[in-house]
Design an enzyme around this catalytic site. Sequence first.
Site, mmCIF file in Angstrom:
data_model
loop_
_atom_site.group_PDB
_atom_site.id
_atom_site.type_symbol
_atom_site.label_atom_id
_atom_site.label_comp_id
_atom_site.label_asym_id
_atom_site.label_seq_id
_atom_site.Cartn_x
_atom_site.Cartn_y
_atom_site.Cartn_z
ATOM 1 N N ASP A 12 0.854 -1.181 0.000
ATOM 2 C CA ASP A 12 0.000 0.000 0.000
ATOM 3 C C ASP A 12 0.898 1.241 0.000
ATOM 4 O O ASP A 12 1.635 1.483 0.955
ATOM 5 C CB ASP A 12 -0.868 -0.034 1.265
ATOM 6 C CG ASP A 12 -1.779 1.163 1.426
ATOM 7 O OD1 ASP A 12 -1.647 2.145 0.662
ATOM 8 O OD2 ASP A 12 -2.621 1.129 2.348
ATOM 9 N N ILE A 13 0.839 2.009 -1.076
ATOM 10 C CA ILE A 13 1.727 3.172 -1.212
ATOM 11 C C ILE A 13 1.508 4.215 -0.116
ATOM 12 O O ILE A 13 2.429 4.935 0.249
ATOM 13 C CB ILE A 13 1.610 3.798 -2.623
ATOM 14 C CG1 ILE A 13 2.829 4.693 -2.903
ATOM 15 C CG2 ILE A 13 0.286 4.543 -2.787
ATOM 16 C CD1 ILE A 13 3.001 5.049 -4.366
ATOM 17 N N ASN A 26 -5.471 13.024 -11.420
ATOM 18 C CA ASN A 26 -6.184 13.463 -12.617
ATOM 19 C C ASN A 26 -5.849 14.937 -12.859
ATOM 20 O O ASN A 26 -5.246 15.589 -12.011
ATOM 21 C CB ASN A 26 -7.696 13.213 -12.479
ATOM 22 C CG ASN A 26 -8.281 13.900 -11.256
ATOM 23 O OD1 ASN A 26 -8.057 15.077 -11.007
ATOM 24 N ND2 ASN A 26 -9.048 13.147 -10.485
ATOM 25 N N ASP A 36 -5.460 7.499 -6.151
ATOM 26 C CA ASP A 36 -5.676 8.926 -5.911
ATOM 27 C C ASP A 36 -6.565 9.128 -4.679
ATOM 28 O O ASP A 36 -6.237 9.888 -3.769
ATOM 29 C CB ASP A 36 -6.304 9.554 -7.160
ATOM 30 C CG ASP A 36 -6.302 11.076 -7.160
ATOM 31 O OD1 ASP A 36 -5.596 11.682 -6.331
ATOM 32 O OD2 ASP A 36 -6.991 11.663 -8.007
ATOM 33 N N SER A 123 -1.777 5.047 -14.478
ATOM 34 C CA SER A 123 -2.656 4.857 -15.642
ATOM 35 C C SER A 123 -3.126 3.426 -15.885
ATOM 36 O O SER A 123 -3.844 3.174 -16.838
ATOM 37 C CB SER A 123 -2.023 5.396 -16.933
ATOM 38 O OG SER A 123 -2.000 6.804 -16.935
ATOM 39 N N THR A 124 -2.744 2.470 -15.018
ATOM 40 C CA THR A 124 -3.121 1.078 -15.298
ATOM 41 C C THR A 124 -4.439 0.657 -14.651
ATOM 42 O O THR A 124 -4.903 -0.450 -14.883
ATOM 43 C CB THR A 124 -2.017 0.093 -14.840
ATOM 44 O OG1 THR A 124 -1.859 0.194 -13.422
ATOM 45 C CG2 THR A 124 -0.709 0.371 -15.549
ATOM 46 N N GLY A 125 -5.038 1.534 -13.860
ATOM 47 C CA GLY A 125 -6.317 1.202 -13.240
ATOM 48 C C GLY A 125 -7.463 1.624 -14.140
ATOM 49 O O GLY A 125 -7.591 1.174 -15.278
ATOM 50 N N TYR A 127 -7.813 4.166 -15.869
ATOM 51 C CA TYR A 127 -7.375 4.778 -17.130
ATOM 52 C C TYR A 127 -7.076 3.739 -18.207
ATOM 53 O O TYR A 127 -6.888 4.098 -19.368
ATOM 54 C CB TYR A 127 -6.155 5.679 -16.903
ATOM 55 C CG TYR A 127 -6.499 7.041 -16.313
ATOM 56 C CD1 TYR A 127 -7.729 7.309 -15.720
ATOM 57 C CD2 TYR A 127 -5.572 8.056 -16.350
ATOM 58 C CE1 TYR A 127 -8.027 8.546 -15.182
ATOM 59 C CE2 TYR A 127 -5.864 9.317 -15.813
ATOM 60 C CZ TYR A 127 -7.084 9.549 -15.239
ATOM 61 O OH TYR A 127 -7.369 10.784 -14.716
#
Length: 173
Positions: A12-13, A26, A36, A123-125, A127
């Site tokens: 978890d970041i 975004n 985000d 961008s891999t979720g 997006y």
Amino acid sequence: MTGEHLQVVHGDITRMEVDAIVNAANNGLLGGGGVDGAIHGAGGPAIMNACRAIREAQGGCPTGEAVITTGGLLPAPYVIHAVGPVWKGGSQDEDALLASAYRNSVRLAGEQGLRTLAFPNISTGIYGFPRDRAVDIAIRAVRDALPKAPSLEQVTFVCFDDENYRLYRERLT
């Protein structure tokens, strides 16, 4: 695990104890879903307030660019908000925009003299950027940018899901 200054962890970041974490933001910088939303939620209102100030000053953040704010309540003192592209089939310069988001994040970390930086899978979720392609772009862009950010000693790719973790492990070992 490693490749020069690069490593991958599964986790978890928002819990990373580094100088800065990168947010997959975004254009509006006002929070959203996925990583985000998790970063804004864990970091508290200070992050949103800083993002609002940036919006007022420059009207958000263009795709491929990045801005830096406080980390609020996070273990990391800074958050770098990088705006990756929405995948539209590959014909809208998505690869270059994704690489730019990673390079600009490293540049900002270097300008701040930071030593440690952690990235999510930008961008891999929602997006929709193809994961295997995004991993290759991320690693190449970070490696390209590191020589211009000599203060950075460690860059960690933090993967929340098993698939991204496996892809990074394959490429970094």
